[in-house]
Design a protein around this motif. Structure first.
Motif, PDB file in Angstrom:
ATOM      1  N   ASN A 164       0.813  -1.219   0.000  1.00 57.73           N
ATOM      2  CA  ASN A 164       0.000   0.000   0.000  1.00 57.73           C
ATOM      3  C   ASN A 164       0.848   1.271   0.000  1.00 57.73           C
ATOM      4  N   SER A 170       0.764   6.831 -10.222  1.00 58.20           N
ATOM      5  CA  SER A 170      -0.628   6.805 -10.688  1.00 58.20           C
ATOM      6  C   SER A 170      -1.464   7.956 -10.129  1.00 58.20           C
ATOM      7  N   LYS A 171      -1.024   8.582  -9.028  1.00 56.46           N
ATOM      8  CA  LYS A 171      -1.793   9.675  -8.418  1.00 56.46           C
ATOM      9  C   LYS A 171      -1.375  11.049  -8.931  1.00 56.46           C
ATOM     10  N   ARG A 173      -1.166  14.349 -11.059  1.00 56.52           N
ATOM     11  CA  ARG A 173      -2.153  15.103 -11.813  1.00 56.52           C
ATOM     12  C   ARG A 173      -1.531  16.380 -12.388  1.00 56.52           C
ATOM     13  N   ASP A 176       0.770  19.324 -10.482  1.00 60.61           N
ATOM     14  CA  ASP A 176       1.716  18.853  -9.469  1.00 60.61           C
ATOM     15  C   ASP A 176       3.110  19.390  -9.763  1.00 60.61           C
ATOM     16  N   LEU A 239       4.349  11.666  -4.684  1.00 60.80           N
ATOM     17  CA  LEU A 239       3.483  10.980  -5.645  1.00 60.80           C
ATOM     18  C   LEU A 239       4.262  10.192  -6.691  1.00 60.80           C
ATOM     19  N   ARG A 305       2.201  17.356  -4.558  1.00 59.93           N
ATOM     20  CA  ARG A 305       1.133  18.332  -4.722  1.00 59.93           C
ATOM     21  C   ARG A 305       1.672  19.743  -4.428  1.00 59.93           C
TER      22      ARG A 305
END
Length: 337
Positions: A164, A170-171, A173, A176, A239, A305
């Motif tokens: 995890n 993949s996160k 965007r 960023d 990320l 982010r």
């Protein structure tokens, strides 16, 4: 009396002497999970399932490339092992993995115990810097295949991350932010081009912009980023990451981006080490070629982010690490400057 193995160029006793010489350096890298010592047919490592209850093993392998030629020319063999470790552990770090153990493969024309011990000593030092154990390796004496004073080295690393906490990009965007961590110079990539450009010059020459002999700037070892990055990964702020190796920023950053996304990089956001400017000037290398061949002063990239930039920057500073905001994620493909 017939031939012996030694007559054929392989000295088993010299190999045994190497093992004795490197034992103290190897011992300094050991972790509690290591079972047994040097000399077995395989290295033993007991994974801590308390810390990693849902483990994913991440592996990497690499070498040092033609940077070795400089080590031969300068007769300097104490740092090239660190390069081998760095190229492997930085790669598996990109996916959030803690490096656990490392193995090296050293092929030589002739076993010179003192030289081999220096190379492996550099490997051990790199493992200490990465926090991983040197649990095995191989020194292969190959007369007639390598020149007596030459060798090649490759490394193999295995790390672990809980499923995890895998970092796969993949996160990521649009909007960023890219944060770059400085390199020490060329690290271990682009040396075929660099050696061609600097071939007319002595490695002892001191160029004003370098302030040191050319050979020192070129042989400086690859940075290991493990101790700066692992402490950041617990909060989920990172990320994506990229290790800037062959292909430079141009080819490596897109490897961690989802389809349909690219990045815009501001090359004025950091100071390039002078070795790159010197190389570009003397070789008249096009700047796009420079950014696709060399790291250009950025050895590792984080993607976070926008609202997390400040916190990540402060954490890096607390760890003694410099960082630069070097760009952002945009719609499109690839890298623009």
């Amino acid at each position: 009396m017939g031939y012996s193995y030694r007559d054929a160029g392989v000295d088993i006793q010299a190999g045994n002497e190497v093992v004795e010489r490197i034992k103290p350096a190897v011992a300094r890298t050991l972790r509690p999970e290591v079972l047994g010592g040097l000399g077995g047919f395989g290295g033993l490592f007991k994974l801590d399932l308390g810390k990693y209850p849902d483990p994913v093993l991440v592996s990497g392998t690499d070498g040092v490339g033609t940077k070795l030629r400089l080590a031969f020319q300068m007769n300097r063999h104490d740092s090239i092992g660190q390069d081998a470790v760095a190229m492997c552990v930085n790669d598996i770090l990109v996916q959030g993995a803690e490096p656990l153990f490392f193995l090296d493969y050293l092929a030589v024309g002739k076993v010179a115990p003192e030289r081999v011990a220096k190379v492996v000593g550099g490997v051990a030092r790199g493992c200490e810097m990465a926090g991983c154990a040197l649990i095995g390796g191989e020194t292969a004496e190959m007369p007639g295949f390598y020149a007596e004073d030459e060798y090649d080295i490759a490394g193999f690393s295995v790390g672990v991350v809980n499923r995890n906490q895998l970092i796969d990009g993949s996160k990521i965007r649009v909007g960023d932010v890219l944060m770059g961590l400085p390199s020490t110079g060329l690290h271990s990539n682009g040396y075929s081009l660099a050696r061609k450009v600097f071939e007319p010059y002595s490695l002892e020459e001191v160029f004003p912009e370098l302030g040191e002999p050319l050979g020192e700037a070129l042989l400086r070892p690859t940075r290991i980023y493990v101790q700066s990055i692992l402490p950041l990964l617990q909060e989920g702020e990172v990320l994506g990451m990229a290790h800037i190796t062959g292909g430079g920023l141009t080819d490596n950053v897109p490897r961690v981006l989802p389809a349909g996304l690219g990045v815009k990089i501001d090359t004025s956001a950091w100071d390039r080490p002078p070795i790159f400017t010197l190389l570009q000037r003397l070789g008249e290398v096009d700047w796009p070629e420079m950014y696709r061949t060399f790291n250009m002063g950025i050895g590792f990239v984080l993607i976070v982010r926008p609202e997390d930039v400040g916190a990540v920057s402060r954490k890096l500073a607390d760890l003694g690490e410099k960082s630069f905001v070097i760009g952002s994620v945009v719609l499109g493909e690839g890298v623009s400057y």
